[in-house]
Every structure is written in C-alpha cells, then in structure tokens.
Scaffold this active site. Structure first.
Site, PDB file in Angstrom:
ATOM      1  N   SER A   1       1.017   3.712  -3.322  1.00  0.00           N
ATOM      2  CA  SER A   1       0.413   4.758  -4.153  1.00  0.00           C
ATOM      3  C   SER A   1      -0.936   5.204  -3.598  1.00  0.00           C
ATOM      4  O   SER A   1      -1.680   4.413  -3.020  1.00  0.00           O
ATOM      5  CB  SER A   1       0.225   4.253  -5.580  1.00  0.00           C
ATOM      6  OG  SER A   1       1.460   3.914  -6.160  1.00  0.00           O
TER       7      SER A   1
ATOM      8  N   ASN B   1       8.819   6.889 -15.191  1.00  0.00           N
ATOM      9  CA  ASN B   1      10.175   7.110 -15.682  1.00  0.00           C
ATOM     10  C   ASN B   1      10.682   8.505 -15.337  1.00  0.00           C
ATOM     11  O   ASN B   1      11.879   8.703 -15.084  1.00  0.00           O
ATOM     12  CB  ASN B   1      10.218   6.881 -17.190  1.00  0.00           C
ATOM     13  CG  ASN B   1      10.181   5.407 -17.530  1.00  0.00           C
ATOM     14  OD1 ASN B   1       9.740   4.587 -16.722  1.00  0.00           O
ATOM     15  ND2 ASN B   1      10.651   5.038 -18.709  1.00  0.00           N
ATOM     16  N   GLU B   2       9.777   9.490 -15.310  1.00  0.00           N
ATOM     17  CA  GLU B   2      10.206  10.849 -14.965  1.00  0.00           C
ATOM     18  C   GLU B   2      10.703  10.916 -13.524  1.00  0.00           C
ATOM     19  O   GLU B   2      11.721  11.552 -13.221  1.00  0.00           O
ATOM     20  CB  GLU B   2       9.048  11.827 -15.172  1.00  0.00           C
ATOM     21  CG  GLU B   2       8.633  12.017 -16.631  1.00  0.00           C
ATOM     22  CD  GLU B   2       7.830  10.853 -17.196  1.00  0.00           C
ATOM     23  OE1 GLU B   2       7.670  10.810 -18.429  1.00  0.00           O
ATOM     24  OE2 GLU B   2       7.374   9.992 -16.414  1.00  0.00           O
TER      25      GLU B   2
ATOM     26  N   GLU C   1      12.196  -3.972  -6.046  1.00  0.00           N
ATOM     27  CA  GLU C   1      11.037  -3.858  -6.923  1.00  0.00           C
ATOM     28  C   GLU C   1      11.407  -3.417  -8.326  1.00  0.00           C
ATOM     29  O   GLU C   1      10.759  -3.809  -9.310  1.00  0.00           O
ATOM     30  CB  GLU C   1      10.034  -2.863  -6.331  1.00  0.00           C
ATOM     31  CG  GLU C   1       8.791  -2.673  -7.182  1.00  0.00           C
ATOM     32  CD  GLU C   1       7.763  -1.761  -6.551  1.00  0.00           C
ATOM     33  OE1 GLU C   1       6.815  -1.376  -7.248  1.00  0.00           O
ATOM     34  OE2 GLU C   1       7.907  -1.436  -5.366  1.00  0.00           O
TER      35      GLU C   1
ATOM     36  N   SER D   1      -1.743  -3.918  -6.415  1.00  0.00           N
ATOM     37  CA  SER D   1      -1.780  -5.198  -7.128  1.00  0.00           C
ATOM     38  C   SER D   1      -2.043  -6.351  -6.161  1.00  0.00           C
ATOM     39  O   SER D   1      -1.405  -6.467  -5.119  1.00  0.00           O
ATOM     40  CB  SER D   1      -0.439  -5.437  -7.836  1.00  0.00           C
ATOM     41  OG  SER D   1      -0.143  -4.384  -8.718  1.00  0.00           O
TER      42      SER D   1
ATOM     43  N   GLY E   1       0.826  -1.194   0.000  1.00  0.00           N
ATOM     44  CA  GLY E   1       0.000   0.000   0.000  1.00  0.00           C
ATOM     45  C   GLY E   1       0.861   1.246   0.000  1.00  0.00           C
ATOM     46  O   GLY E   1       1.125   1.822   1.056  1.00  0.00           O
TER      47      GLY E   1
END
Length: 378
Positions: A132, A364-365, A248, A164, A130
C-alpha cells in the site's frame, strides 16, 4: 461471455486433525500470554513465535529441506485456528509464515530459500509487506515506488503505508515499478527483498485509535537492493502479488479477529435476545469457516483460488464487524481497555480495530470488483 467460476468442494480436515488440535490446546493452556482480539495483527511476541517454531508450528507447509515440516495447508489451518481462537500473540511471525514463506518458495532463488525459509520456520525471521502507498488505497496497480538500475542491483525510492510490523521485521518485501508506465497498468512491477534495518529506510509509527502501534509508514530513500534479492522475475510482480494475496485473504484470521467476543458472550448471554443473536453469529461463523477451509483445501491441491479468497475476505470481515455490533448491543458492559473484565477489554479492543477490518488486505469494494471481473460481469 460469463466466465465459469472456480468450484470448491466443502472443506474437510485430514486424519489426525483432532490430535493436532489437542496438542495445540495443551500448549496454549500451559503457556502464559495475554489474550486479545485481533491478535494476528496487534499481538506481537517474538519469544512466543520462537516457541511455536520449536514445536514445528511455523513453516508447516514448507519442505523439510528448507527447514519446514512438509505438512498440508489443512494441518496449518488447524493450528492457526486454535491460536486465533485463543487470542494468542502471533503477530510477529504472521506475515512471514502466512504469505512471504510460500511466495519465496514459489518464486525465490535457491539462495533466497536457504537464507529465509529455515529462519521463518524457526520463528527467527519476520517480514513486512510493502504494497500500500499514500493516496493509492487498495489499487496496487497505481504503485509509484520506483526501482532504478544501479550496477548489479537496484535503488528504491518511495513510500509505503499501513505496513504492519515493519518496526520489528527483519526484511520487507517491496512492490515497486521497475519500468515506465504503459497502457497495461499491471506491467513493469517487480518485488524486492529489503533487509532491515537500513540507514536509507525510515520507519515511522502510525498509531491507532487507542495509540497502539502495529502500522507504519516506510520511506525508501534510495535503498540499494542487490540483484540477488529480486524476488522472482523483473516485471512479474503483479502475477506474484496476486498469487500471494490468495494466502492473505482467505485464512481463518478473516473470520476470527473478534472470536473472543463470541466466546465470552456465550458465557454471559443475559436474555433470549442475546442468545438468538449469538446463535445467528455462530451459524454464520460455521458457514464462513467451511468456505475458508475450502480455500485451504484448494491451496493444498496446488490451486490459486484468487476469486474465492476475495469472497471469503469480503464476507468474513463484514461478519467480524457484525460481531462487534452484536456484542455492544447484548454484552451488558461498556468497552474499557483498562477493565479487569475480559469481556469489557475484548469489546474495547474490537471497537478500536473494527474500522480496519474491511479495509486491510483490500477494501470490500475492490474485492467485489475482483470477483465481478472474474465472473465476466464487469
């Protein structure tokens, strides 16, 4: 002053890797399953996970005293590389085996280690993470989920998204704000283990483009967490999470989500242009594999290669999307989830998952910002 980046040696597999790889391939050849792209996220089969546990291929790097097998991250690399290349349904145990197990080993109490680690190694305990939250994107420091003291425990209030496997998990590791915000955005964060199911935890599916269900919204409505289920130290959550993200972000799953397309296209490359594209993809895949293997080697030495892991994730997930585009250009088939043609099916699975490749696990940013700060240029 520019920081000195971590230098990783090229990856090299340990003695016995070839024999281990052969054993995994034999297991896969004799075990029925439905292969699919992105299987580490979308392919959940608890029975398959238990079979891996029976063979000692879960919890491989955990100590034997906690039900693990005391093997190296490089040996685990061999096993998961074969599972992912075959499109095996590893999604049920993936998070627990990949990152929660090592995090509990590094930060957990003896009670937590004895309760969770043997069950993870058996394929009988699945975790969700948990992190995001709505409107937060990849900015974990903006966490708004609150943890408030309640007697000898804590009450958690907040919402997590893109969680997920929460609908099949036995527990969720929640990052929450346990102290008021301060000038240091990374201070005051802690991790809590929430056992599931719980009447104060609501799990709602977030369905994908093809109506598949692996993401969830998780609402924590005052769920009670006993003090014994705080992971690590109160207020040390940011350090723990960033160490966890090295696991990860750097594994073969960041390169191999679309590998089935490469393999299937290899058997069907219809013309010289397709063969050239396939050759380019194969060369890039091999170099990215070496980078991922180098991070696994660093983890085996006890290092925490956060910057190289972020770089592997950035480059690897961009590569996965390029595989989809190359397959669409050269496969000569239309994507179709219901097709009897495995290439058309795999292409369809990849097309609907591809938008998430460069988002999940950190955009990616964000990853490039982490690398830039680590190098002292931002």
């Amino acid at each position: 002053m520019v920081a000195t980046p971590t230098v990783l040696e090229p990856g090299a597999l340990p003695p016995g890797a070839a024999e281990l790889r052969s054993r995994v391939r034999e297991f896969l050849a004799e075990t029925p399953f439905t292969a699919r792209c992105d299987s580490w996220l979308t392919g959940a089969d608890p029975a398959f996970s238990r079979r891996l546990g029976e063979r000692g291929w879960l919890g491989m790097t955990l100590p034997e005293r906690y039900g693990g097998h005391g093997r190296s991250p490089l040996e685990r690399f061999v096993v998961i590389e074969e599972l992912l290349a075959a499109g095996a349904p590893v999604g049920a145990h993936w998070i627990a085996d990949r990152q929660t197990g090592p995090s509990v080993l590094a930060n957990g109490t003896e009670e937590q280690k004895e309760r969770f680690l043997p069950a993870i190694a058996r394929g009988e305990c699945f975790f969700a993470i948990g992190m995001s939250e709505p409107d937060s994107g990849s900015d974990l420091a903006s966490v708004r989920t609150r943890a408030k003291r309640d007697g000898d425990g804590w009450r958690l209030h907040g919402t997590k998204v893109w969680t997920s496997g929460a609908h099949i998990a036995h527990a969720i590791l929640v990052l929450a704000r346990s102290a008021p915000r301060s000038d240091d955005r990374h201070a005051g964060l802690s991790q809590f283990i929430v056992a599931l199911p719980d009447e104060r935890v609501t799990i709602r599916p977030i369905r994908g483009l093809a109506s598949e269900h692996h993401f969830n919204e998780v609402v924590l409505d005052g769920v009670f967490v006993p003090g014994s289920m705080v992971l690590g130290r109160i207020g040390d959550g940011w350090r723990q999470v960033t160490a966890e993200l090295a696991y990860e972000r750097s594994g073969p799953e960041r390169l191999l989500s679309t590998f089935m397309l490469v393999r299937l296209l290899h058997g069907r490359a219809p013309d010289a242009a397709a063969r050239r594209a396939l050759g380019g993809l194969t060369a890039r895949l091999w170099s990215l594999r070496q980078a991922s293997l180098a991070v696994a080697g660093a983890l085996a030495r006890g290092d925490t290669p956060e910057l190289p892991a972020a770089l592997v994730k950035d480059l690897g997930t961009r590569f996965e999307r390029e595989v989809v585009e190359a397959a669409r250009a050269h496969a000569g088939v239309e994507p179709d989830l219901g097709s009897p043609d495995p290439l058309a099916r795999a292409l369809a699975e990849s097309v609907v998952q591809a938008p998430g490749f460069t988002l999940r696990g950190g955009t990616n940013e964000i990853l490039r910002g982490i690398v830039a700060r680590g190098l002292g240029v931002r």
